[in-house]
Design an enzyme around this catalytic site. Structure first.
Site, PDB file in Angstrom:
ATOM      1  N   ASN A   1       0.852  -1.183   0.000  1.00 55.13           N
ATOM      2  CA  ASN A   1       0.000   0.000   0.000  1.00 55.13           C
ATOM      3  C   ASN A   1       0.889   1.235   0.000  1.00 55.13           C
ATOM      4  OD1 ASN A   1      -1.744   2.123   0.595  1.00 55.13           O
ATOM      5  ND2 ASN A   1      -3.147   0.767   1.679  1.00 55.13           N
ATOM      6  N   ASP A   2       1.022   1.825  -1.169  1.00 56.94           N
ATOM      7  CA  ASP A   2       1.888   2.999  -1.334  1.00 56.94           C
ATOM      8  C   ASP A   2       1.462   4.159  -0.459  1.00 56.94           C
ATOM      9  OD1 ASP A   2       3.699   2.278  -3.449  1.00 56.94           O
ATOM     10  OD2 ASP A   2       1.944   2.210  -4.756  1.00 56.94           O
ATOM     11  N   CYS A   3       0.267   4.083   0.033  1.00 59.27           N
ATOM     12  CA  CYS A   3      -0.289   5.230   0.754  1.00 59.27           C
ATOM     13  C   CYS A   3      -0.260   5.047   2.268  1.00 59.27           C
ATOM     14  CB  CYS A   3      -1.698   5.509   0.266  1.00 59.27           C
ATOM     15  SG  CYS A   3      -1.698   5.833  -1.493  1.00 59.27           S
TER      16      CYS A   3
ATOM     17  N   ASN B   1       2.372   5.311   4.831  1.00 58.52           N
ATOM     18  CA  ASN B   1       3.768   5.768   4.859  1.00 58.52           C
ATOM     19  C   ASN B   1       4.116   6.075   6.310  1.00 58.52           C
ATOM     20  OD1 ASN B   1       2.104   7.507   2.500  1.00 58.52           O
ATOM     21  ND2 ASN B   1       3.593   6.007   1.804  1.00 58.52           N
TER      22      ASN B   1
END
Ligand code: BGC
Ligand code: NOJ
Length: 829
Positions: free
Chosen positions: A493-495, A497
């Site tokens: 999940n790139d989002c 962070n």
């Protein structure tokens, strides 16, 4: 509401109105030359790399949305129209667009004149062929004119749409007969050029955009030349070069005329860049002349309808062949059409282009993703294993010797992209999964010995096996306080962070180095990802299997011990009673837990945890699956998290920046829906697996195309979730890991035909209502004709399995390797 229908016999989707709720596109080309083409002929072409070798121009986020493409204009006694309706948008008497396997046919008719345009990129050919068949269906003679139009991009698509102070002065062309050459920057540092030609004499041309349009106040919808019925024979000099052919035609009633246009690309060796002499009739303002030998040969290849027909037949044969490797006949037509045609087709496209160029990916944002391309292989590997092998080696070569990875690389240079860098915690694991799936498909254990360098040791001698070793231990060597993998910049999940969060607009959530963690090497040593833990326990066994096969039993045992430890840590620190938490943030707080105010449950870790059987003995798998059904399931699929975030949680990074229901904040992220489909099937709940499958599989969403909006023949990355105002609206179609993962979900988990190291597993988990199904699978040189019978109407459970009439214990069909066809009969019960 539908805007067309599937034609399964021809393997086409037939669109019956140009006014689809979003441009519905197709891809032409498989290897070097690619085109995107919408149902109104919008789109663009590039060679290999959508950023560095863009051939035609396209303006993203334009108004109207899909403006710019390859357009044909017809002026029939003052009525101007396009076969694909756009850009002039004159109402047509009839319209149809057929998107097929690597080709698109758009047919429009107006006032008794019909124009059928077939667009395709032939196999092993660096050009788009456009065959226009004009037919006079009226009772009287017709005289009209036809104009073609392509706008050149000045090669580097990024530079092309930013660096105008230079680009408005660099355009160059040459014109020879009916061919217009785009030679911008050719004299200097480039050795490549493009051309646009037609196989007939022309009555005029235009190469200067302003001249073609007639005014800088005109758009593609009202070019003066077309409306006045006469080209201006303009010669581009700087500004924006275009290519337009003008031709006058007269047709008797019933008569047809075929014109073949080619938009091509070629490269010349450095010492053969220029022609020695300037041919008579060549139009140029230069003192040098382009060497056009390659273009001549390309033009010659498709300059008659017979040659075009042969090229099309070859393309069809290629696809028939590719799609014959795995075919099924189930009681559900929609499943058949997804599995036999469209899902496999989309897998080829995602394999080719990763996430680079679609109507949602501009082609300049990023190249090939490390995790993306590895996952793409899972759905593609059976089609052309040699290409998968080559890709695996390319990807692995961008890995670092400590197991870390460049997150992306440019396809043209095959070099890791320094702008985005590395430290995405999941990346290395996908490499294990993809290499294992390649070996399972092919039995090519030799790939493990292939010489594959590391990015930080390009001359060194290293093997693919070493890449797997460092991938596995990169996880083991980077654990946090609970013994779970560090979350680093982001995981799948790139989002999320947990280290790169920021409060300053414009800072990238994935590459920003939070000063808090600078001293620690750029990311928190506290934040941990339960998703990576579960992915590790899911992929780890493949690595162990590889070591065992190689007789490296000690190393296998050591790796297995790490997997067991990770399972224990996950159960102890990441099981929340009814599901697995998502992460520990940099403050050591749980994310995705009952204790959280919002985002109490996340989808990502659950599927892999269930399939790794973490806590199975305590019933963790069924509890988890039930929780997903309860909190994440809705009409159009499974949302990513629930409740959606309504506040900004700085410590989580990008995720809560999206309004609830979109993208990673409680959108239906179809990619990870597949993991739950797999997990439900794995747990034997075929009815549930199928329910989830049918909520997102495009063929099933066709009926609600007015809500779904994107193409009903391919997956998109996201569907608006239950918290979204546009609940059910698809976005980011085509380039998504969903293609590969749903291919895996339906073929390997639901239909249960799954390559393993030592044979072909046949262990379906299907809807109990099904009486059975048949499948045909080519595997390691043999063909298996599989019949599944389900007399007791169960979901899962192989009661008996025979190969050519002989009973086999378990559910793995051993590899026979005799090159013959074998009958596999399975009875469930
Ligand atoms: C998007 C992701 C994407 C990532 C990397 C994020 O903002 O939400 O879907 O993968 O950027 O480009
Ligand atoms: C799209 C990216 O391409 C993929 O790599 C990522 O896993 C998902 N977005 C989820 O953020």
């Amino acid at each position: 509401m539908k805007f067309g229908h599937f034609d399964d016999t021809r393997k086409e989707y037939v669109i019956n109105t140009p006014k689809t709720p979003y441009p519905w596109i197709n891809y032409l080309g498989n290897q070097g030359f690619f085109s995107l083409i919408s149902n109104t002929a919008g789109g663009y072409s590039f060679y290999k790399d959508a950023r560095l070798r863009r051939i035609t121009r396209y303006r993203y986020n334009n108004v109207p949305l899909d403006m710019g493409g390859r357009y044909f204009y017809i002026n029939d006694n003052g009525t101007v129209w396009n076969p694909g309706w756009s850009p002039v948008k004159t109402e047509l008497d009839s319209y149809e667009c057929r998107h097929g396997m690597g080709y698109t046919v758009i047919t429009g008719a107006k006032n008794g004149l019909k124009a059928e345009v077939t667009f395709f990129v032939p196999q092993d050919y660096d050009g788009e062929v456009q065959q226009v068949v004009l037919t006079n269906d009226s009772a009287s003679e017709k005289s009209f004119s036809i104009f073609s139009m392509a706008e050149w991009c000045l090669w580097d698509a990024q530079d092309d749409c930013t660096n105008f102070q230079r680009n408005f002065s660099t355009g160059r062309v040459e014109i020879e007969g009916s061919t217009i050459y785009h030679v911008t920057e050719y004299r200097d540092r480039r050795n490549h050029y493009a051309f646009y030609t037609v196989n007939d004499e022309i009555d005029g041309y235009d190469t200067d955009r302003d001249a073609f349009l007639g005014s800088i106040y005109n758009g593609w919808d009202n070019p003066t030349t077309v409306f006045e019925g006469k080209a201006s024979n303009s010669f581009a000099d700087g500004w924006s070069p275009v290519a337009s052919h003008y031709k006058k035609i007269t047709l008797a009633p019933g008569e047809s005329k075929t014109l073949i246009y080619i938009l091509g690309y070629a490269e010349n060796p450095q010492d053969k860049k220029f022609a020695d002499t300037k041919p008579e009739g060549l139009l140029t303002r230069e003192t040098w002349v382009l060497n056009k030998e390659k273009a001549y040969a390309m033009i010659d290849k498709y300059n008659t309808p017979e040659k075009v027909a042969a090229g099309l037949a070859e393309l069809r044969a290629t696809w028939d062949n590719l799609l014959s490797i795995f075919k099924v006949d189930t009681p559900d037509d929609k499943v058949n059409r997804m599995v036999n045609i469209w899902n496999q087709y989309q897998c080829m496209v995602t394999f080719n282009l990763s996430r680079s160029a679609s109507y949602f990916e501009s082609g300049i944002g990023r190249g090939m993703g490390f995790r993306d391309s590895n996952q793409d292989i899972l759905g593609f590997v059976h089609q052309i294993p040699e290409r998968a092998r080559e890709r695996l080696i390319d990807i692995a070569s961008t890995q670092l010797s400590d197991g870390g990875c460049y997150h992306q690389y440019q396809p043209l240079t095959k070099k890791g992209n320094a702008d985005i860098g590395g430290d995405f915690s999941d990346d290395p694991l996908w490499m294990i999964l993809s290499v294992a799936s390649y070996i399972k498909e092919t039995g090519d254990w030799g790939i493990l010995d292939a010489n594959v360098p590391f990015d930080d040791d390009p001359e060194g001698k290293h093997t693919m096996l070493e890449h797997l070793d460092v991938s596995f231990y990169h996880i083991v060597n980077n654990l946090g306080p609970h013994g779970l993998p560090l979350a680093m910049r982001a995981d799948w999940n790139d989002c999320i962070n947990l280290s790169c969060f920021s409060d300053t607009p414009g800072e990238s959530f994935q590459t920003y180095t939070n000063p808090k963690f600078k001293a620690e090497g750029g990311y928190s040593k506290i934040a941990e990802s339960a998703f990576v833990a579960a992915l590790f326990t899911y992929t780890g066994p493949a690595y162990v299997g590889i070591l065992e096969h190689l007789g490296k039993n000690d190393e296998a045992a050591k790796a297995q011990a790490e997997i067991d430890k990770m399972k224990k840590n996950t159960m102890e620190s990441a099981f929340d009673g009814d599901w697995f938490i998502r992460a520990y943030d940099a403050n050591g707080e749980k994310m995705g837990s009952k204790e959280c105010e919002e985002g109490k449950i996340f989808i990502e870790p659950q599927g892999f945890a269930v399939m790794s059987e973490i806590g199975k003995e305590e019933g963790a798998d069924i509890k988890t699956l039930n929780a997903i059904d309860k909190y994440l399931n809705c009409e159009f699929g499974l949302v990513l998290n629930n409740p959606a975030f309504t506040k900004y949680y700085i410590q989580y990074g990008e995720i809560s920046t999206y309004p609830g229901g979109y993208k990673e904040n409680a959108g239906i992220f179809t990619h990870n829906n597949a993991w739950i489909i797999c997990a439900e099937a794995y747990a034997g709940r075929g009815d549930k697996a199928f329910e989830y499958y049918s909520k997102i599989a495009p063929a099933f969403t066709e009926e609600t195309s007015d809500i779904h909006k994107t193409e009903p023949y391919v997956y998109g990355q996201m569907i608006g979730g239950k918290d979204a105002k546009n609940f059910g609206q698809g976005k980011n179609s085509w380039l998504t890991g969903t293609a590969a993962w749903n291919m895996v979900a339906i073929s390997q988990y639901i239909l249960g035909v799954k390559p393993e190291f030592d044979g072909l597993r046949v262990d379906p988990s299907i809807p109990s209502a099904w009486d059975g199904f048949t499948a045909s699978r080519q595997f390691r040189g043999d063909t298996y004709e599989i019949t599944i019978k389900n007399p007791d109407h169960v979901c899962k459970g192989v009661k008996s399995l025979t190969v050519d009439g002989q009973p086999v214990e378990g559910c793995i069909v051993p590899v026979s390797g005799d090159g013959k066809t074998h009958k596999v009969e399975v009875t469930l019960g």
